[in-house]
Scaffold this active site. Sequence first.
Site, mmCIF file in Angstrom:
data_model
loop_
_atom_site.group_PDB
_atom_site.id
_atom_site.type_symbol
_atom_site.label_atom_id
_atom_site.label_comp_id
_atom_site.label_asym_id
_atom_site.label_seq_id
_atom_site.Cartn_x
_atom_site.Cartn_y
_atom_site.Cartn_z
ATOM 1 N N HIS A 84 0.842 -1.200 0.000
ATOM 2 C CA HIS A 84 0.000 0.000 0.000
ATOM 3 C C HIS A 84 0.876 1.248 0.000
ATOM 4 O O HIS A 84 1.834 1.350 0.761
ATOM 5 C CB HIS A 84 -0.901 0.016 1.249
ATOM 6 C CG HIS A 84 -1.837 1.179 1.249
ATOM 7 N ND1 HIS A 84 -3.054 1.147 0.611
ATOM 8 C CD2 HIS A 84 -1.723 2.425 1.762
ATOM 9 C CE1 HIS A 84 -3.658 2.311 0.751
ATOM 10 N NE2 HIS A 84 -2.867 3.112 1.444
ATOM 11 N N ASP A 163 -14.922 4.303 6.897
ATOM 12 C CA ASP A 163 -13.817 5.010 6.243
ATOM 13 C C ASP A 163 -14.290 5.674 4.959
ATOM 14 O O ASP A 163 -13.897 6.800 4.645
ATOM 15 C CB ASP A 163 -12.666 4.052 5.941
ATOM 16 C CG ASP A 163 -11.593 4.745 5.116
ATOM 17 O OD1 ASP A 163 -11.006 5.714 5.633
ATOM 18 O OD2 ASP A 163 -11.382 4.363 3.955
ATOM 19 N N ARG A 170 -13.274 14.137 5.263
ATOM 20 C CA ARG A 170 -11.937 14.693 5.523
ATOM 21 C C ARG A 170 -11.410 15.422 4.295
ATOM 22 O O ARG A 170 -10.735 16.446 4.400
ATOM 23 C CB ARG A 170 -10.977 13.570 5.924
ATOM 24 C CG ARG A 170 -11.245 13.041 7.327
ATOM 25 C CD ARG A 170 -10.503 11.737 7.547
ATOM 26 N NE ARG A 170 -9.080 11.881 7.332
ATOM 27 C CZ ARG A 170 -8.296 10.909 6.819
ATOM 28 N NH1 ARG A 170 -8.793 9.738 6.487
ATOM 29 N NH2 ARG A 170 -7.011 11.126 6.651
ATOM 30 N N SER A 185 -7.651 5.013 8.644
ATOM 31 C CA SER A 185 -8.200 4.858 7.300
ATOM 32 C C SER A 185 -7.464 3.752 6.527
ATOM 33 O O SER A 185 -8.079 2.841 5.972
ATOM 34 C CB SER A 185 -8.076 6.206 6.578
ATOM 35 O OG SER A 185 -8.337 6.079 5.217
ATOM 36 N N LYS A 189 -8.663 -0.718 6.168
ATOM 37 C CA LYS A 189 -8.870 -1.351 4.857
ATOM 38 C C LYS A 189 -7.899 -2.512 4.649
ATOM 39 O O LYS A 189 -8.263 -3.554 4.098
ATOM 40 C CB LYS A 189 -8.701 -0.326 3.735
ATOM 41 C CG LYS A 189 -9.922 0.577 3.595
ATOM 42 C CD LYS A 189 -9.722 1.683 2.589
ATOM 43 C CE LYS A 189 -8.762 2.733 3.070
ATOM 44 N NZ LYS A 189 -8.780 4.006 2.405
#
Length: 439
Positions: A84, A163, A170, A185, A189
Site C-alpha cells: 500500500h 472510512d 476529511r 483509514s 482497509k
Amino acid sequence: MSYVPSQLIQKKKRGLALTTDEIRWLVNAYTAGVVPDYQMSAWAMAVWFKGMNDDEIAVFTDAMLKSGSRFDFSKLGGPRIDKHSTGGIGDKTSIIVGPILAAAKVYAPMIAGRGLGHTGGTLDKLEAIPGFRVALARAEFEKHVAENYFSIMSQTEDICPADKKLYALRDVTSTVDSLPLICGSIMSKKLAEDLTGLVLDVKFGSGALMKSVNDAMKLAQLLKTTGEKNGLRVIALITNMNEPLGRFSGNAVEVHECYEIMQGKTLLENGHDFYASTRELSLELAACGLLLAGRADDIAGARAHAHELFNSGAALREFEKLLAYQGPSDISKLPHAKFSRVLKAARSGTVQPMDSEVIGMSCVELGVGRKVVGDKIDPAAGIEMFVRIGDNVKAGQPLCRYFSSVESKLDSTEKMLAAAIAVGDGAPERLPLVAKVLS
Ligand code: URA
C-alpha cells in the site's frame, strides 16, 4: 449506551483521550447517520489539532474495520501480502508488484483506491485499459485470488463503510493530513483484506502527504505498530516523491509504462533510464513482500528472487492473466490523447527540486483525476517527463509533454507546470529513492 456528540468533540478539543466505548459509539453512530457530518467534521478537526494516543488509534482502527465485513482467506493456507502506498504522482508500482507476488505463488488480494486530491489511483489507471473491470463481486475476487493469486478490486459498500464516509468528509474539511486519521483509514482497509503481511510505501517530499522524511517516518512507525498490534507483519519503505515516479503520470500512460517495464524495456534518454525509478521501486517493494511471505531468508535472497521472476517474464505472464480474468481487456487499445503540448525551459541552467504536488494538480487539471466527486476522468490524459532533478538543460529544451482529450485544458495547465518545474542555478541535492526502511 449512547453519548452526546458535542461532549465527545469537547473532550477531544481539550486534548483528552476518548474511551474505547466512546470511540466505538462515535464511529458506529456516524456510519449509521446518527451523528451528522458537521459534528464529525468538528471531531476530525479536534483530532487534527490534539491527536490521539496509541490506544485510541488502535480502537479507532478496529471500529472502522468492524463497521463492515472482512475477507477470510485463512482457508487458502498460504501467506497473503499486499502493498500500500500513501499516495504519489506517477506511482504505479502495484501493477508490477502484484504480478511478481503471484509469480511466486504468494496470494495478493488488493483492494485499491481511486485518485485522491493530487495523487493518482490504481483503479483509475487499470480502468484505462478497455474492458478492464475493477468492480468485482466479493465471490469473484475471492475466486480469482484462490485460483490466480492476484486480484485487484474497488472498495465495496460493505468494506470499511465508516472510512468511505469519513474519508470523503476529511477530503473537504482539510483533515486528511492527520496521522491518527490516516492510520485508521489505511489500516482498517488493509486489515479487512485478511493479510499476513503488508509492505508500506510511505512517501515523503513535495508530492507526498508527508513533506519531510521525519514526518513520513512517524506515519510509517504508527502504521507499522497498528498493523503489528493486529497480528500483521509490516515492512515500511520511506520513499522519495520529490519528482514523479518514472516517465509518465496519468492513467493509460502509466499502464503502458508498467507493461513495457514488465516486457524488459528501458527508456534511455539524456543520460537516464526514465523507467528506472518505477522498475527499482517495484522490485524493492516486491522483494519486501516475498520476504514477509517467507519466500527468502533475508532481503538479499528476496531481491534475487524478485529479479528472477521479473527477468524471466513470469511476472509479465501473471499480468496478462489478470488482463484476461478482469476483462476481457485489450491493452493494445490503450487510449491516446488528441491534444498535447511541450513545456520548454525558459532559460539554461539546472532543474531544481520540483513542486510535485503542483505536477499532480496539473494532472488533475488535464483530466487524470477528479476535482469534485463524480467528475468523469480522462483515461488518456497525463504528463511525460523529459528531465529529472539536477539535470543541466539549455534554454528551449523540452522539460515535459502534457496531453489531454480536451484542448482547452492544456491552456489552464501550462502555467502550473512552468511554475512546478523550475530551472535555476546551483546544484540541488538529489535524495535517494528509498530513504529509510522500517523492518
Ligand atoms: N490513503 C487512505 O486510504 N487514507 C488516508 O487517510 C490517506 C491515504
